[in-house]
Design a protein around this motif. Structure first.
Motif, short mmCIF file in Angstrom:
data_model
loop_
_atom_site.label_atom_id
_atom_site.label_comp_id
_atom_site.label_asym_id
_atom_site.label_seq_id
_atom_site.Cartn_x
_atom_site.Cartn_y
_atom_site.Cartn_z
N TRP A 186 36.39 39.76 40.63
CA TRP A 186 37.64 39.28 41.22
C TRP A 186 38.63 40.43 41.40
N SER A 226 40.22 41.75 44.90
CA SER A 226 41.67 41.79 45.09
C SER A 226 42.12 43.17 45.55
N LEU A 246 44.29 35.31 39.18
CA LEU A 246 45.06 35.76 40.34
C LEU A 246 46.56 35.64 40.12
#
Length: 314
Positions: free
Chosen positions: A260, A264, A283
């Motif tokens: 992740w 990002s 997030l």
């Protein structure tokens, strides 16, 4: 006697304080999470009703598997169609009712459309049946036209919800024939620069991680794969398209967090995962950093009660 009264009053005060703290805790727990444009949920077959959890955690998208059923309805989930488990009842109705009740937004801080990916799945791959199913979906979407992103004579307008269709081989031809439509086709990195699949038809490219990458998050990402990821995202953005990555390895939570984070930092617009509560939590702490802005492909409508002013691209 006075000591007993004082003790009783003290106990009541403590009880009231504890009750107040509990109430405050419940209020904090129920407080809506910030809207996360990059967070996307993949509904698993074991989840009976994924939409409430998705919205409560601030995720800005949902991929839901559907299949045609009796009377032209679309049913959610694997296996034989189950009564009441229609796309209209579980997803479309609640989603649009929420947006309508909030003046054209799903939440107060919404700045990008909620991305609903309708994935036609199942053993019935008859092209004619799937195309008829799309026409049913199209009719259901038109009932909520003011809230939807649309393409009108080649111009894109962003709404509170953007609908993407995947799993139908000929859906692009069908969509391209519509001069006024409320759904878009799913794409891949192979569509970058394509004349037959312009951003007005395929505004977002989407691929399974394992199609191009072998890294599973357990070790540092190889330099070649990091370079490829950044190059693909940059190319898509320069072509006026967003990027959605799904199909991530199902390793440990730590390994998934590493993936992740790489997505990002590469500027991937939408990260899709079945572990979407953990993804949303991640997030909120590590938001996506946009490297290259998407080209302005959206004609933004003026604010009005019937046309939501959601300002980012579809």
């Amino acid at each position: 006697m006075s000591d007993d009264v004082a003790t009783l009053l003290g106990g009541l005060a403590a009880l009231a304080g504890a009750t107040g703290a509990t109430t405050l805790g419940i209020a904090v727990a129920r407080r809506p999470r910030p809207y996360l444009p990059a967070a996307h949920a993949i509904a698993g077959g074991e989840v009976a009703d994924p939409l409430p959890t998705v919205l409560r955690n601030g995720l800005a998208g949902l991929t839901v598997p559907v299949r045609p059923g009796p009377h032209g309805e679309l049913y959610v989930g694997p296996g034989a169609p189950k009564p009441g488990r229609t796309l209209r009842r579980l997803v479309l109705g609640p989603l649009f009712a929420r947006a309508q009740a909030r003046g054209g937004r799903l939440c107060r801080d919404q700045r990008a459309p909620f991305r609903l990916v309708v994935e036609f799945a199942g053993p019935n791959r008859d092209a004619g049946a799937l195309l008829r199913a799309y026409r049913m979906l199209d009719q259901q979407l038109r009932d909520h036209a003011p809230l939807l992103s649309r393409c009108v004579d080649g111009d894109l307008e962003a709404g509170a919800v953007t609908v993407t269709v995947t799993g139908i081989v000929d859906v692009r031809e069908l969509l391209a024939e519509q001069t006024h439509r409320y759904a878009f086709a799913d794409g891949s990195f192979d569509d970058i620069g394509s004349v037959t699949a312009p951003p007005t038809l395929v505004p977002m490219v989407s691929e399974q991680w394992t199609r191009r990458f072998g890294w599973d998050g357990c070790e540092p990402i190889p330099a070649e794969e990091r370079h490829l990821l950044h190059a693909l995202v940059r190319s898509a953005h320069e072509d006026g398209r967003g990027v959605r990555i799904s199909g991530l390895p199902t390793g440990s939570r730590r390994a998934r967090q590493a993936i992740w984070t790489e997505l990002s930092e590469a500027g991937v617009d939408v990260i899709a995962d079945a572990d979407y509560v953990a993804l949303a939590r991640h997030l909120r702490k590590h938001p996506v950093r946009r490297v290259i802005p998407v080209a302005p492909a959206v004609r933004r409508p003026s604010p009005s009660p019937r046309r939501p002013d959601v300002t980012q691209s579809v």
